[in-house]
Enzyme design. Sequence first.
Site, mmCIF file in Angstrom:
data_model
loop_
_atom_site.group_PDB
_atom_site.id
_atom_site.type_symbol
_atom_site.label_atom_id
_atom_site.label_comp_id
_atom_site.label_asym_id
_atom_site.label_seq_id
_atom_site.Cartn_x
_atom_site.Cartn_y
_atom_site.Cartn_z
ATOM 1 N N GLY A 10 -75.478 77.659 31.938
ATOM 2 C CA GLY A 10 -75.446 76.810 33.127
ATOM 3 C C GLY A 10 -76.509 77.280 34.096
ATOM 4 N N CYS A 11 -76.251 77.131 35.355
ATOM 5 C CA CYS A 11 -77.205 77.525 36.388
ATOM 6 C C CYS A 11 -77.627 78.980 36.213
ATOM 7 C CB CYS A 11 -76.567 77.326 37.758
ATOM 8 S SG CYS A 11 -77.588 77.915 39.115
ATOM 9 N N PHE A 12 -78.924 79.204 36.099
ATOM 10 C CA PHE A 12 -79.374 80.579 35.860
ATOM 11 C C PHE A 12 -79.137 81.499 37.038
ATOM 12 C CE2 PHE A 12 -83.912 78.605 35.995
ATOM 13 C CZ PHE A 12 -83.895 78.448 37.382
ATOM 14 N N TRP A 13 -78.971 80.964 38.236
ATOM 15 C CA TRP A 13 -78.658 81.821 39.385
ATOM 16 C C TRP A 13 -77.396 82.632 39.127
ATOM 17 C CZ3 TRP A 13 -78.813 77.702 43.853
ATOM 18 C CH2 TRP A 13 -80.129 77.295 44.071
#
Length: 178
Positions: A10-13
């Site tokens: 998902g979101c790499f953050w």
Amino acid sequence: MAEKATFAGGCFWCMVKPFDQFDGIEKVVSGYSGGHVENPTYEKVKSGTTGHLEVVEITFDPEVFPYEQLLDIFWQQIDPTDNEGQFQDRGEQYRPAIFVHNDRQREIAETSKQELDASGRYNKPVNTPILDASPFYAAEDYHQDYYKKNSEHYLEDRAQSGRDDFLDAVWKQEKIEK
């Protein structure tokens, strides 16, 4: 000798911090992999037209932090039964995946996936794909170490995503933390 591991969750953050805190992890870089466009930008990947997934590329010392432990952390960051995105981030670019860099990683990843699926932890099959590593493109600088540079927004976004509530319910006290 350092190795690479590449995970989409998902979101790499949200995928940097869980790996960034351990001895033996040399660096964690947010980026893109698995697509058909060279040198993609965040805006293009976000549009879902490049075939890339948001990923983290981890450089690690397997003598200090084995690949098996990286997989244990990876599974504890995602919903491995959801191939249509992760949490609030929907679309192909946010699907989970393991990109393996060699046969040894593939064997370990396959075994780990089978064990997780057989554990009964989920009421749906673990269907996270295990793929051959493909070219990795580092994301723009402002995405790197986002949880450090923009901690307030990172925490707000993570809380709104539902990721932590889901992970806490599934893993309870078993999460690997430093």
